[in-house]
Design a protein around this motif. Structure first.
Motif, PDB file in Angstrom:
ATOM      1  N   PRO A  36      82.357  10.987  60.388  1.00  0.00           N
ATOM      2  CA  PRO A  36      81.966   9.747  59.194  1.00  0.00           C
ATOM      3  C   PRO A  36      83.299   8.913  59.453  1.00  0.00           C
ATOM      4  O   PRO A  36      83.130   7.458  59.435  1.00  0.00           O
ATOM      5  CB  PRO A  36      81.791  10.272  57.871  1.00  0.00           C
ATOM      6  CG  PRO A  36      81.515  11.667  58.266  1.00  0.00           C
ATOM      7  CD  PRO A  36      82.199  12.181  59.331  1.00  0.00           C
ATOM      8  N   SER A  47      89.450  10.769  63.791  1.00  0.00           N
ATOM      9  CA  SER A  47      88.528  11.611  64.374  1.00  0.00           C
ATOM     10  C   SER A  47      88.943  13.004  64.463  1.00  0.00           C
ATOM     11  O   SER A  47      90.122  13.395  64.131  1.00  0.00           O
ATOM     12  CB  SER A  47      88.274  11.237  65.623  1.00  0.00           C
ATOM     13  OG  SER A  47      89.227  11.752  66.629  1.00  0.00           O
ATOM     14  N   SER A  78      86.701  16.641  54.740  1.00  0.00           N
ATOM     15  CA  SER A  78      85.967  17.986  54.949  1.00  0.00           C
ATOM     16  C   SER A  78      84.586  18.269  55.033  1.00  0.00           C
ATOM     17  O   SER A  78      84.108  19.015  54.292  1.00  0.00           O
ATOM     18  CB  SER A  78      86.929  18.838  53.928  1.00  0.00           C
ATOM     19  OG  SER A  78      88.294  19.079  54.223  1.00  0.00           O
ATOM     20  N   CYS A  79      84.014  17.352  55.558  1.00  0.00           N
ATOM     21  CA  CYS A  79      82.539  17.225  55.598  1.00  0.00           C
ATOM     22  C   CYS A  79      81.953  18.281  56.701  1.00  0.00           C
ATOM     23  O   CYS A  79      80.826  18.699  56.411  1.00  0.00           O
ATOM     24  CB  CYS A  79      82.001  15.856  55.890  1.00  0.00           C
ATOM     25  SG  CYS A  79      82.075  15.437  57.746  1.00  0.00           S
ATOM     26  N   LEU A  80      82.937  18.698  57.541  1.00  0.00           N
ATOM     27  CA  LEU A  80      82.566  19.579  58.637  1.00  0.00           C
ATOM     28  C   LEU A  80      81.491  19.164  59.690  1.00  0.00           C
ATOM     29  O   LEU A  80      80.826  20.171  60.406  1.00  0.00           O
ATOM     30  CB  LEU A  80      82.310  20.969  57.971  1.00  0.00           C
ATOM     31  CG  LEU A  80      83.183  21.333  56.968  1.00  0.00           C
ATOM     32  CD1 LEU A  80      82.814  22.898  56.241  1.00  0.00           C
ATOM     33  CD2 LEU A  80      84.891  21.523  57.357  1.00  0.00           C
TER      34      LEU A  80
HETATM   35  S1  SF4 Z   1      85.352  17.179  58.542  1.00  0.00           S
HETATM   36 FE1  SF4 Z   1      85.371  16.517  60.523  1.00  0.00          FE
HETATM   37  S2  SF4 Z   1      83.853  15.178  60.922  1.00  0.00           S
HETATM   38 FE2  SF4 Z   1      84.346  15.414  58.544  1.00  0.00          FE
HETATM   39  S3  SF4 Z   1      85.906  13.569  58.346  1.00  0.00           S
HETATM   40 FE3  SF4 Z   1      86.975  15.416  58.572  1.00  0.00          FE
HETATM   41  S4  SF4 Z   1      87.227  15.420  60.949  1.00  0.00           S
HETATM   42 FE4  SF4 Z   1      85.609  14.127  60.469  1.00  0.00          FE
END
Ligand code: SF4
Ligand code: SF4
Length: 438
Positions: A36, A47, A78-80
């Protein structure tokens, strides 16, 4: 990815774990497309791949984190989503968790930011304090309108902007408290099972009706439910703030009371209705793997832990007597879809029980809630919420369902469509009351 840790560094189990994770990354960049913050900000350092490089540098050189590193790690939700996309199985969650702990230990944030984080870490895991903070925030809400609004959304917001975000999240009214720890809800009819239900922190203050719906549905289907006495916050909130001392202490305390309950009266599962908490409890086994006294018990607790929809999928739900042709937009919380890989069960349960379930476009993208993220990074969080709400609107739902209170509050802040928990709809479909609004 080639790494250059020394043998002395690799003797540290955390560094050895980071080394394993970093080596799995092949720099392909597939993860950037579903991240995101990269989608919004378009900066490689926002990223997953960019952050992985920053973390690698920080850990290899064993230097205090720089301001630049902290900025980009702080912006990670930390959406993974990156873990779901990565073809090489890079365990980004364990890497970023480690980075947050190092930042918390070795980086000196500005005084106001330290104070805000300390307040959040103290108040949020304590329901009584959280209740009072919500009452104060509600009283202070009119002041929020007086605080200046920046002309452009900032990816590095100041304290006033964050206070404004906090005030905006406070609900108009608070429901009465739910039942206390130690309460037992006997099965109706023949007892088929016995479970503990996590009481949660923010959820028990903001929406005790969610766990009430879970209790109603479970007891109606022959499952005894216990709210374990002396249970604490699961530690997710402080874990995501990098305060692992606090998070691990809470994990150990919970492991003690849950396994004590299991030994006394038996437990088939520990059920969680807030998927953000479920993801962390399922990780207790990893978090405490080096703890001689707790590694085994922590693994046992992680194995016992289930999201409510995971558990309910194994029950033959009683057919409903109610007529419904209600369209539900199912919002898949990141912690459920990316953290726990539970994607189909909630939708299947809703469909089987008479609801018309619609997937939301760009469902892999976070709504911006992410624990304390919508307070600490309010501008990115608002942009993600607006995008989520616009995507939801395209399916023209009567209601929005989600399995995480954080997402529910965040999405409800941007729409007038009722936002409810999946278990409330299932309770309704099997004889419970029609769910209300957040
Ligand atoms: S967990 Fe991964 S996808 Fe989500 S914001 Fe953080 S780096 Fe981006
Ligand atoms: S998708 Fe996986 S392997 Fe590729 S850059 Fe991202 S984390 Fe590394």
């Amino acid at each position: 990815m080639k790494t250059e840790f020394s043998l002395a560094q690799l003797a540290d189990p955390d560094i050895a774990e980071a080394d394993k994770i970093l080596r799995a990354c092949v720099h392909c960049g597939f993860c950037t497309a579903t991240c995101p913050t990269y989608v919004l900000l378009g900066d490689e350092l926002d990223s997953p791949r960019g952050r992985i490089y920053l973390i690698k540098e920080m850990l290899e050189k064993n230097r205090p984190p720089t301001r630049e590193v902290v900025k980009h790690i702080d912006r990670c939700l930390s959406c993974l989503a990156c873990m779901t996309t990565c073809p090489s199985g890079v365990h980004y969650m364990h890497l970023v968790d480690q980075a947050r702990v190092k930042i918390e230990k070795d980086y000196v944030r500005p005084l106001t930011e330290r104070a805000l984080r300390a307040v959040l870490a103290f108040v949020l895991p304590r329901p009584q304090w959280f209740r009072w903070s919500m009452i104060l925030a509600r009283l202070g809400r009119p002041l929020g309108g007086l605080l200046p609004t920046p002309k452009t959304a900032s990816a590095s917001p100041g304290l006033l902007r964050r206070i404004k975000a906090m005030l905006a999240l406070a609900p108009g009214r608070l429901p009465p408290s739910g039942p206390a720890g130690g309460s037992v809800f006997p099965a109706i009819g023949e007892r088929r099972g016995r479970v503990a239900l996590l009481q949660g922190c923010a959820q028990q203050v903001l929406a005790p009706r969610i766990n009430q719906a879970a209790v109603n549905l479970l007891t109606r289907h022959g499952i005894e439910v216990v709210l374990v006495k002396d249970e604490q916050c699961c530690g997710a909130l402080t874990h995501h703030l990098g305060r692992d001392g606090d998070a691990l202490a809470r994990a150990r305390a919970n492991i003690g009371v849950w396994l004590g309950e299991a030994e006394r009266d038996g437990l088939d599962a520990i059920l969680v209705t807030t998927s953000g908490c479920g993801t962390v409890i399922k990780d207790y086994g990893f978090m405490l793997r080096e703890d001689r006294d707790f590694a085994g018990p922590a693994a046992t607790v992680s194995a016992l832990t289930k999201d409510i929809t995971e558990y309910v999928s194994g029950i033959e739900l009683q057919p409903s007597r109610q007529q419904r042709d209600i369209t539900i937009a199912y919002h898949s919380a990141c912690s459920l879809q990316h953290g726990q890989k539970i994607t189909q069960a909630p939708k299947e349960l809703l469909s089987k029980n008479g609801f018309v379930v619609k997937d939301v476009p760009e469902s892999h993208l976070c709504c911006g809630s992410a624990g304390t993220y919508n307070i600490l990074q309010p501008d990115i969080a608002s942009r993600l919420r607006d995008r989520k709400v616009a995507n939801i609107a395209t399916v023209k739902p009567d209601m929005i369902a989600a399995g995480n209170i954080g997402c529910m509050v965040q999405i409800a802040g941007g729409t007038s469509v009722p936002v409810v928990h999946t278990i409330e709809l299932l309770d309704w479909a099997t004889g419970g009351p029609r769910p209300g609004l957040v």
